[in-house]
Design an enzyme around this catalytic site. Structure first.
Site, mmCIF file in Angstrom:
data_model
loop_
_atom_site.group_PDB
_atom_site.id
_atom_site.type_symbol
_atom_site.label_atom_id
_atom_site.label_comp_id
_atom_site.label_asym_id
_atom_site.label_seq_id
_atom_site.Cartn_x
_atom_site.Cartn_y
_atom_site.Cartn_z
ATOM 1 N N ASP A 2 12.458 -19.302 30.069
ATOM 2 C CA ASP A 2 13.197 -19.040 30.951
ATOM 3 C C ASP A 2 12.055 -18.862 32.549
ATOM 4 O O ASP A 2 12.532 -19.318 33.648
ATOM 5 C CB ASP A 2 13.437 -16.556 30.800
ATOM 6 C CG ASP A 2 14.406 -16.879 29.822
ATOM 7 O OD1 ASP A 2 14.897 -18.169 29.873
ATOM 8 O OD2 ASP A 2 14.486 -16.191 29.801
ATOM 9 N N THR A 36 23.482 -13.263 39.965
ATOM 10 C CA THR A 36 23.410 -14.109 39.545
ATOM 11 C C THR A 36 23.587 -14.245 38.285
ATOM 12 O O THR A 36 23.582 -15.203 37.907
ATOM 13 C CB THR A 36 23.035 -14.717 39.899
ATOM 14 O OG1 THR A 36 21.282 -15.238 40.028
ATOM 15 C CG2 THR A 36 22.989 -14.321 41.871
ATOM 16 N N ASP A 46 17.852 -22.662 31.847
ATOM 17 C CA ASP A 46 17.923 -23.559 30.274
ATOM 18 C C ASP A 46 19.042 -23.155 29.497
ATOM 19 O O ASP A 46 19.776 -21.790 29.552
ATOM 20 C CB ASP A 46 16.248 -23.076 29.758
ATOM 21 C CG ASP A 46 16.678 -21.439 29.711
ATOM 22 O OD1 ASP A 46 17.238 -20.912 30.240
ATOM 23 O OD2 ASP A 46 15.683 -20.786 28.896
ATOM 24 N N CYS A 95 21.970 -16.971 13.084
ATOM 25 C CA CYS A 95 21.940 -18.021 14.316
ATOM 26 C C CYS A 95 21.258 -17.814 15.234
ATOM 27 O O CYS A 95 20.817 -18.175 16.316
ATOM 28 C CB CYS A 95 23.235 -18.290 14.353
ATOM 29 S SG CYS A 95 24.252 -16.087 15.423
ATOM 30 N N ASP A 128 21.070 -14.872 35.777
ATOM 31 C CA ASP A 128 20.169 -16.183 36.153
ATOM 32 C C ASP A 128 18.935 -15.944 34.637
ATOM 33 O O ASP A 128 19.465 -14.969 34.230
ATOM 34 C CB ASP A 128 18.842 -16.303 37.278
ATOM 35 C CG ASP A 128 19.045 -17.338 37.653
ATOM 36 O OD1 ASP A 128 18.509 -18.013 37.034
ATOM 37 O OD2 ASP A 128 18.970 -17.611 39.516
ATOM 38 N N ASP A 129 17.657 -17.085 34.451
ATOM 39 C CA ASP A 129 17.540 -16.567 33.722
ATOM 40 C C ASP A 129 16.524 -15.838 33.683
ATOM 41 O O ASP A 129 15.855 -14.940 32.678
ATOM 42 C CB ASP A 129 16.595 -18.076 33.166
ATOM 43 C CG ASP A 129 17.526 -19.515 32.760
ATOM 44 O OD1 ASP A 129 18.575 -19.232 32.049
ATOM 45 O OD2 ASP A 129 17.624 -20.360 33.493
ATOM 46 N N GLY A 134 1.407 -6.093 23.262
ATOM 47 C CA GLY A 134 2.753 -5.416 22.732
ATOM 48 C C GLY A 134 2.870 -4.249 21.514
ATOM 49 O O GLY A 134 2.190 -3.615 22.244
ATOM 50 N N HIS A 135 4.544 -4.298 21.099
ATOM 51 C CA HIS A 135 5.216 -3.407 21.198
ATOM 52 C C HIS A 135 5.146 -3.474 18.971
ATOM 53 O O HIS A 135 6.457 -4.836 18.907
ATOM 54 C CB HIS A 135 6.023 -2.999 21.553
ATOM 55 C CG HIS A 135 6.482 -1.255 20.846
ATOM 56 N ND1 HIS A 135 5.924 0.409 21.138
ATOM 57 C CD2 HIS A 135 7.667 -0.806 20.813
ATOM 58 C CE1 HIS A 135 6.305 0.837 20.573
ATOM 59 N NE2 HIS A 135 7.471 0.846 20.364
#
Length: 347
Positions: free
Chosen positions: A90, A47, A226, A16, A49-50, A138-139
């Site tokens: 986001d 807060t 979102d 999921c 938040d995204d 990236g990693h």
């Protein structure tokens, strides 16, 4: 063939892609030491938040976020696209423009064909190109369970940040994608979906919130978030608490993917969805017309969901029409009142 492996079967979490539950996450974060006050930190942890927002100059602020999860679709290319669209979202929710991304990879390289990972990265790369976001690195780690996501950086003018704390009484709520993704993803793992349904839920998750975000900038929007792992009501509760308002939702106006109630009746309710309901049930008043499955659906754990936009009533209808004209599956699903603040009423 890279798509011969059923990726969702490799996830011990049921495929999921759910986040840690909101109650557990609150408990963990509560134990952390307070961060050093910084006047340039416009949006931080306080807060829920995204994304975080940090002001660099009077004209420029950075938006920073990260997200990753186990496979929720079986096609590796589609999984990469979903993960990229989800992580980028986001930044869109904060009213920002994403500019760079870093891949986050966990993959069992000794047991799965490397072509599968190549397809995941190709899917993410194509979605980044669509979003005009540059991949800068990236990693990766070797892990028994495949996971993938991205860390994304965006920019926004400090005066134009859209947080989840600015909703005002009289605002109307617009949702830009249907819900039910968590139930559909779990049903996919159980082989309960036909190809048309798989294509539909994949299309929802891989659609960028770019058009919705760019369109809302032209209107009087007071708050935005979102809808992802905590579900529609979970993210609506953050608006209610952060803005000190009451959120009222018309359940009949909420867009839902086809056959969701039927799948829920058959018993396909993700654990994350049930956790979401248990977390918000004490601050929500539900209509007597809704049964327990209806309540679960409104709390369904979403991956790469739509934006929940709180717009001034004078602009909401025009914004809705503009979104729909541009191909966004947007609906007005409720409004903001100055009543039982911090509460949600579902009619």
């Amino acid at each position: 063939m890279a798509n011969a492996v059923k990726l969702t079967s490799l996830s011990s979490k049921g495929g999921c892609g759910c986040k840690i539950g909101p109650a557990d996450l609150e408990n963990v974060l509560r134990s952390l030491p307070q961060t050093v006050p910084n006047p340039n930190l416009l949006v931080g942890l306080d807060t829920s938040d995204d994304a975080g927002v940090y002001k660099l100059t009077d004209e420029l602020a950075l938006v920073q976020t990260t997200d990753f999860f186990t496979p929720i679709v079986d096609d590796p290319y589609a999984f990469g696209q979903v993960a990229a669209a989800n992580a980028i979202s986001d930044v869109y929710a904060m009213g920002g423009t994403p500019i760079t991304a870093l891949n986050i990879v966990a993959f069992p390289i000794s047991t799965l064909d490397e072509s599968i990972l190549a397809e995941i990265l190709r899917g993410a790369g194509d979605k980044l190109e669509e979003a005009e976001v540059s991949l800068v690195g990236g990693h990766s780690i070797d892990d028994q369970e495949p996971k993938f996501g991205l860390a994304v950086t965006g920019t926004v003018h400090p005066d134009n940040v859209l947080a989840n704390t600015g909703a005002k009484p009289g605002n109307k709520l617009i949702l830009t994608k249907p819900i039910g993704v968590g139930i559909m993803s779990s049903s996919l793992k159980r082989d309960l979906l036909n190809q048309e349904e798989i294509d539909r839920v994949t299309q929802v998750m891989t659609t960028l919130n770019k058009t919705a975000s760019e369109t809302m900038k032209g209107y009087n929007v007071n708050a935005s978030t979102d809808v992802t792992g905590f579900g529609l009501l979970g993210h609506a509760s953050e608006i209610a608490a952060g803005s000190n308002v009451e959120v009222r939702i018309d359940s009949k106006s909420v867009p839902v993917l086809p056959r969701i109630k039927e799948l829920a009746v058959s018993g396909v309710i993700p654990g994350g969805t049930k956790n979401n309901f248990n977390h918000i049930k004490d601050i929500v008043s539900f209509s007597d017309d809704l049964d327990q499955l209806d309540k679960y659906i409104l709390c369904d754990a979403v991956t790469s969901g739509g934006l929940l936009i709180s717009a001034d009533s004078s602009d909401a209808e025009a914004l809705l029409a503009d979104l729909q004209q541009k191909g966004v599956d947007a609906h007005i699903i409720g409004n903001i009142t100055d009543g039982n603040n911090g509460h949600i009423t579902v009619d």
